[in-house]
Structures are given as C-alpha cells and as structure tokens.
Design a protein around this motif. Structure first.
Motif, PDB file in Angstrom:
ATOM      1  N   TYR A  45      37.038  42.821  38.877  1.00 36.22           N
ATOM      2  CA  TYR A  45      36.087  41.815  38.029  1.00 36.22           C
ATOM      3  C   TYR A  45      36.014  41.015  38.845  1.00 36.22           C
ATOM      4  O   TYR A  45      34.707  40.362  38.676  1.00 36.22           O
ATOM      5  CB  TYR A  45      37.241  41.023  36.887  1.00 36.22           C
ATOM      6  CG  TYR A  45      37.443  41.870  35.790  1.00 36.22           C
ATOM      7  CD1 TYR A  45      36.421  42.180  35.178  1.00 36.22           C
ATOM      8  CD2 TYR A  45      38.586  43.147  36.101  1.00 36.22           C
ATOM      9  CE1 TYR A  45      36.437  42.443  33.303  1.00 36.22           C
ATOM     10  CE2 TYR A  45      37.530  43.938  34.408  1.00 36.22           C
ATOM     11  CZ  TYR A  45      37.032  43.877  33.273  1.00 36.22           C
ATOM     12  OH  TYR A  45      36.897  44.687  32.235  1.00 36.22           O
ATOM     13  N   GLN A  46      36.081  40.911  40.522  1.00 37.71           N
ATOM     14  CA  GLN A  46      36.108  39.526  40.616  1.00 37.71           C
ATOM     15  C   GLN A  46      34.640  40.224  42.029  1.00 37.71           C
ATOM     16  O   GLN A  46      33.549  39.230  41.276  1.00 37.71           O
ATOM     17  CB  GLN A  46      36.999  39.538  42.519  1.00 37.71           C
ATOM     18  CG  GLN A  46      36.664  38.289  43.217  1.00 37.71           C
ATOM     19  CD  GLN A  46      37.199  38.109  44.318  1.00 37.71           C
ATOM     20  OE1 GLN A  46      38.531  38.324  43.807  1.00 37.71           O
ATOM     21  NE2 GLN A  46      36.565  37.592  45.241  1.00 37.71           N
ATOM     22  N   ALA A  77      31.212  32.030  38.497  1.00 41.04           N
ATOM     23  CA  ALA A  77      32.152  31.601  38.873  1.00 41.04           C
ATOM     24  C   ALA A  77      33.308  30.749  38.947  1.00 41.04           C
ATOM     25  O   ALA A  77      34.095  31.333  39.453  1.00 41.04           O
ATOM     26  CB  ALA A  77      31.128  30.284  40.067  1.00 41.04           C
ATOM     27  N   ALA A  78      33.652  29.692  37.830  1.00 43.14           N
ATOM     28  CA  ALA A  78      33.924  29.927  37.273  1.00 43.14           C
ATOM     29  C   ALA A  78      35.298  30.871  36.637  1.00 43.14           C
ATOM     30  O   ALA A  78      36.789  30.638  36.666  1.00 43.14           O
ATOM     31  CB  ALA A  78      34.403  28.770  36.262  1.00 43.14           C
ATOM     32  N   PHE A  83      39.723  34.117  35.613  1.00 43.40           N
ATOM     33  CA  PHE A  83      40.042  35.499  35.631  1.00 43.40           C
ATOM     34  C   PHE A  83      41.021  36.085  36.661  1.00 43.40           C
ATOM     35  O   PHE A  83      41.664  36.856  36.548  1.00 43.40           O
ATOM     36  CB  PHE A  83      39.027  36.179  35.336  1.00 43.40           C
ATOM     37  CG  PHE A  83      39.786  37.663  34.197  1.00 43.40           C
ATOM     38  CD1 PHE A  83      40.067  37.674  33.260  1.00 43.40           C
ATOM     39  CD2 PHE A  83      39.511  38.403  35.224  1.00 43.40           C
ATOM     40  CE1 PHE A  83      39.997  39.152  32.956  1.00 43.40           C
ATOM     41  CE2 PHE A  83      39.646  39.996  34.842  1.00 43.40           C
ATOM     42  CZ  PHE A  83      40.077  39.984  33.368  1.00 43.40           C
ATOM     43  N   SER A  84      40.343  36.365  37.491  1.00 48.40           N
ATOM     44  CA  SER A  84      40.435  37.390  38.648  1.00 48.40           C
ATOM     45  C   SER A  84      41.807  36.279  39.568  1.00 48.40           C
ATOM     46  O   SER A  84      42.701  36.715  39.700  1.00 48.40           O
ATOM     47  CB  SER A  84      39.689  37.398  39.654  1.00 48.40           C
ATOM     48  OG  SER A  84      38.924  38.866  39.322  1.00 48.40           O
ATOM     49  N   THR A 102      44.445  34.209  31.960  1.00 51.93           N
ATOM     50  CA  THR A 102      43.291  34.628  31.751  1.00 51.93           C
ATOM     51  C   THR A 102      42.230  35.283  31.243  1.00 51.93           C
ATOM     52  O   THR A 102      41.371  35.016  31.185  1.00 51.93           O
ATOM     53  CB  THR A 102      43.651  36.551  31.627  1.00 51.93           C
ATOM     54  OG1 THR A 102      44.858  36.302  32.907  1.00 51.93           O
ATOM     55  CG2 THR A 102      43.589  37.334  32.602  1.00 51.93           C
ATOM     56  N   PRO A 103      42.443  34.879  29.571  1.00 51.64           N
ATOM     57  CA  PRO A 103      41.296  34.827  28.713  1.00 51.64           C
ATOM     58  C   PRO A 103      40.264  33.889  28.564  1.00 51.64           C
ATOM     59  O   PRO A 103      39.398  34.113  28.604  1.00 51.64           O
ATOM     60  CB  PRO A 103      41.842  35.722  27.108  1.00 51.64           C
ATOM     61  CG  PRO A 103      43.410  35.691  27.694  1.00 51.64           C
ATOM     62  CD  PRO A 103      43.969  34.937  28.733  1.00 51.64           C
ATOM     63  N   LEU A 104      41.409  32.885  28.760  1.00 54.53           N
ATOM     64  CA  LEU A 104      40.126  31.982  29.199  1.00 54.53           C
ATOM     65  C   LEU A 104      39.031  32.641  29.993  1.00 54.53           C
ATOM     66  O   LEU A 104      38.117  31.984  29.988  1.00 54.53           O
ATOM     67  CB  LEU A 104      40.673  30.862  29.328  1.00 54.53           C
ATOM     68  CG  LEU A 104      41.210  30.049  28.368  1.00 54.53           C
ATOM     69  CD1 LEU A 104      42.046  29.370  29.104  1.00 54.53           C
ATOM     70  CD2 LEU A 104      40.607  30.183  27.449  1.00 54.53           C
ATOM     71  N   GLY A 105      39.202  32.903  31.589  1.00 47.75           N
ATOM     72  CA  GLY A 105      38.707  32.955  32.469  1.00 47.75           C
ATOM     73  C   GLY A 105      37.872  34.017  31.907  1.00 47.75           C
ATOM     74  O   GLY A 105      36.000  34.422  31.516  1.00 47.75           O
ATOM     75  N   GLY A 106      38.054  34.968  31.461  1.00 46.83           N
ATOM     76  CA  GLY A 106      37.009  36.316  30.162  1.00 46.83           C
ATOM     77  C   GLY A 106      36.069  36.128  29.433  1.00 46.83           C
ATOM     78  O   GLY A 106      34.574  36.810  29.828  1.00 46.83           O
ATOM     79  N   VAL A 107      36.310  34.762  28.769  1.00 44.73           N
ATOM     80  CA  VAL A 107      35.143  33.833  27.830  1.00 44.73           C
ATOM     81  C   VAL A 107      34.525  33.291  28.765  1.00 44.73           C
ATOM     82  O   VAL A 107      32.810  33.261  28.246  1.00 44.73           O
ATOM     83  CB  VAL A 107      36.505  33.249  27.031  1.00 44.73           C
ATOM     84  CG1 VAL A 107      34.795  32.292  25.946  1.00 44.73           C
ATOM     85  CG2 VAL A 107      37.156  33.793  26.503  1.00 44.73           C
TER      86      VAL A 107
END
Length: 123
Positions: A45-46, A77-78, A83-84, A102-107
């Motif tokens: 994902y990165q 970027a955020a 996520f990663s 992790t899901p917050l990064g996905g959002v």
C-alpha cells in the motif's frame, strides 16, 4: 503542492524499498507468517500511494494546485503514514489494538482517490 507531493513520493518510495528489504531479509525469521503478511501489505500500500503522490505532484506542476489536488496530496501522505505505519508497528509489536487505527488511514486513502478523481474530472 507539487513539491510536497513529489518529495513525499520520493521519501515514501525510498522508505518502501528499505522497509521491504528489511522485512524480507532481517525480519524473515523473526516474524510469524501472519505478521509477515501484514508487513507485506504495508509495503504494498505504501508503494501504491507513492504512485498516487507522484501523479498529484506532476498534475500540480503541470496545471497548478487546486483545492482537490491539495486534498488528494495531503490525504495520500497522511493516509499512507497512518495505514502503512500502523501495520508496520502491528507486525513488529503484535499490539492488536493498532488494527483499529489502520482503517482511519484507509479512509484517508479513499478520500485521496476521490479528490484526485475530482481534480482530474474538473480539468
């Protein structure tokens, strides 16, 4: 925005190669198969979002940074960091509650793709 996105893409790309190699070599015997899979997902994902940040940076350089490109760049970027980053820490520590972050990064990554789509459609 173009400089932010392009530098971010370069840094995330560099870190992706380093962390991918670290996971494949230094951590291969130290992580369980489940944690190796989590590490691999973080690296994947990165790198996906290195390409997204490159696209944002190049579009901003070509056409100027509009609001949607700004949102896309910051979100990518955020989102990549959250996520990663949370997956890397989870794989290294086994702290399961990090999976809730992790899901917050996905959002944020999804918001980035929506904003990039908006920027492209508007142009």
């Amino acid at each position: 925005m173009s400089q932010f996105a392009l530098v971010g893409a370069c840094l995330y790309g560099l870190l992706g190669v380093l962390l991918g190699a670290f996971g494949a070599h230094a951590l291969a015997d130290r992580l369980s198969p489940e944690m190796q899979s989590i590490w691999h997902t973080a690296v994947q994902y990165q790198f996906f979002h290195v390409a997204a940040l490159l696209a944002v940076g190049l579009l901003a350089r070509q056409a100027g940074a509009g609001g949607a490109l700004l949102v896309a760049g910051v979100s990518f970027a955020a989102g990549t960091l959250v996520f990663s980053g949370s997956l890397y820490v989870l794989a290294l520590t086994g702290i399961r509650w990090l999976g809730a972050i992790t899901p917050l990064g996905g959002v944020l990554l999804i918001v980035g793709w929506i904003a990039l789509l908006a920027a492209v459609v508007r142009r």
